[in-house]
Design a protein around this motif. Structure first.
Motif, PDB file in Angstrom:
ATOM      1  N   THR A 222       0.656  -0.985   0.131  1.00 12.99           N
ATOM      2  CA  THR A 222      -0.083  -0.049   0.043  1.00 12.99           C
ATOM      3  C   THR A 222       0.892   1.040   0.068  1.00 12.99           C
TER       4      THR A 222
ATOM      5  N   GLU B  72       0.420   3.651   2.049  1.00 16.20           N
ATOM      6  CA  GLU B  72       0.852   3.859   3.478  1.00 16.20           C
ATOM      7  C   GLU B  72       1.973   3.211   3.953  1.00 16.20           C
ATOM      8  N   LEU B  73       2.432   1.899   3.559  1.00 12.60           N
ATOM      9  CA  LEU B  73       3.327   1.217   3.754  1.00 12.60           C
ATOM     10  C   LEU B  73       4.661   1.976   3.163  1.00 12.60           C
TER      11      LEU B  73
ATOM     12  N   VAL C 217       5.644   5.035   5.022  1.00 12.58           N
ATOM     13  CA  VAL C 217       6.178   4.678   6.263  1.00 12.58           C
ATOM     14  C   VAL C 217       7.752   4.203   6.208  1.00 12.58           C
TER      15      VAL C 217
ATOM     16  N   ALA D 233       9.753   4.808   3.612  1.00 13.24           N
ATOM     17  CA  ALA D 233      10.287   5.879   3.194  1.00 13.24           C
ATOM     18  C   ALA D 233      10.690   6.851   4.354  1.00 13.24           C
TER      19      ALA D 233
ATOM     20  N   LEU E 132      11.217   4.942  -1.203  1.00 16.38           N
ATOM     21  CA  LEU E 132      11.159   6.247  -1.625  1.00 16.38           C
ATOM     22  C   LEU E 132      11.224   6.173  -3.120  1.00 16.38           C
TER      23      LEU E 132
ATOM     24  N   VAL F 236       7.884   7.308  -5.698  1.00 22.44           N
ATOM     25  CA  VAL F 236       8.306   8.256  -6.797  1.00 22.44           C
ATOM     26  C   VAL F 236       7.729   7.424  -8.032  1.00 22.44           C
TER      27      VAL F 236
ATOM     28  N   PRO G 279       0.648   9.135   7.105  1.00 25.92           N
ATOM     29  CA  PRO G 279       1.094   8.477   5.891  1.00 25.92           C
ATOM     30  C   PRO G 279      -0.041   8.027   5.167  1.00 25.92           C
TER      31      PRO G 279
END
Lengths: 185, 161
Positions: A2, A4-5, A8, A10, A18, A22, A63
């Motif tokens: 997800t 959110e994961l 978190v 990143a 990250l 992107v 997040p």
């Protein structure tokens, strides 16, 4: 995985997460920038947006709400570029019809224009570019980026009712614009 | 034909590398820590001088203190505006701050004691810096622990149903 994961991970310093974040949002961010700006500036602004996102990511407290936060930053970058060029274009518009905010398709008969359903993407994009900035922006966020009315309100910093009325007005303007070009129901 | 971005995701990431580089983070933390330590050290030396100092000496102290403050300001600006410090980086940076503040305090207290001016003012100011750095370290640990906890929850979620 997800969003959110990924966010978190990143935020913990995971560079791979990250990079994946992107990569995942690169297209939507560029699409937003391109719909709001000309091709020459869209790439540069998209890069600016990502720079601001990376710099601000450690301070993101929710997040799970990455998308509205991302588009808030994107909107700020685009507004910076448009400032002066469209002075006053970003001022809040009055809410004239707060009840008009459900998510019909652009060509939904409920909107009163079946012809829009058969307009291909390139022509639709062309028509979008002819709309004023606030109306264009709300259509891009709501339809192309698939944000909820509440998220659109957060990104644009206006009440939910204003988003709904702006959407209603934008659909009407888009329909009128397409009809002028010969697309009739 | 669908229009696409001229710059790929990979190119976008590569252009972000300079902001994400370890060297940039180290420089930012070093500028802040060294600037603050230098400011405390110079101010302590200046205030610890007996009697009225000549004008040139006062000017020299003021310039050196301002120089250190400028570095601290630059480091703070980098860390808040330019260089992303992620959770693990924040923990490391906070402990560097703790170590630097304790070392500076000890150094300033030793110099003050050697001059016979009494280490209390130096210990008070240095202690304030050390406590601030320690508070930041605790906050950084808590933030990182919260993120790790959330990561475990999100990772375990699908299996747990």
């Amino acid at each position: 995985m997800t969003d959110e994961l990924l966010v978190v991970r990143a935020q913990l310093g995971d560079r791979a997460a990250l990079a994946e974040l992107v990569t995942r949002w690169h297209g939507p961010v560029w699409t937003y920038a391109r719909r709001m700006l000309d091709a020459g500036r869209a790439d540069d602004v998209a890069q600016e947006i990502w720079l601001a996102v990376v710099r601000g990511l450690p301070r993101l407290r929710e997040p799970g709400r990455f998308a509205p936060w991302l588009f808030t930053i994107a909107r700020r970058s685009v507004a910076d570029r448009l400032r002066g060029e469209y002075a006053g274009a970003w001022e809040e518009l009055p809410a004239d019809d707060p009840a008009a905010g459900d998510r019909p398709a652009l060509g939904d008969p409920a909107v009163g224009d079946e012809a829009e359903a058969v307009v291909d993407r390139a022509e639709l994009v062309d028509a979008l570019s002819a709309l004023p900035v606030p109306e264009r922006e709300i259509l891009v966020l709501f339809y192309l980026e698939d944000l909820s009315v509440e998220d659109c309100a957060q990104v644009c910093r206006v009440p939910v009712g204003t988003v709904k009325s702006r959407l209603h007005r934008a659909r009407r303007m888009l329909r009128e614009h397409l009809e002028e070009r010969g697309y009739r129901p | 034909m669908t229009e696409e971005a001229r710059r790929s995701a990979r190119e976008t990431i590569e252009r972000l590398e300079s902001s994400l580089s370890r060297g940039m983070r180290v420089r930012a933390v070093a500028a802040l820590v060294a600037g603050l330590s230098g400011t405390v050290f110079m101010a302590a030396l200046w205030l610890g001088e007996d009697g009225a100092l000549p004008g040139r000496t006062r000017l020299a102290f003021a310039l050196l203190t301002a120089f250190c403050l400028a570095w601290a300001g630059y480091g703070g600006w980098l860390l808040t505006r330019r260089v992303p410090l992620f959770a693990t980086d924040q923990v490391i940076a906070a402990w560097i701050g703790v170590a630097a503040s304790i070392t500076t305090t000890a150094l300033v207290a030793a110099v003050a004691a050697q001059r016979g001016t009494g280490p209390v003012p130096a210990l008070a100011v240095g202690g304030l810096f050390a406590v601030t750095a320690l508070t930041l370290a605790v906050r950084a640990h808590r933030r990182r622990a919260a993120l790790l906890r959330r990561m475990r929850e999100l990772t375990a979620g699908p299996e747990d149903g």
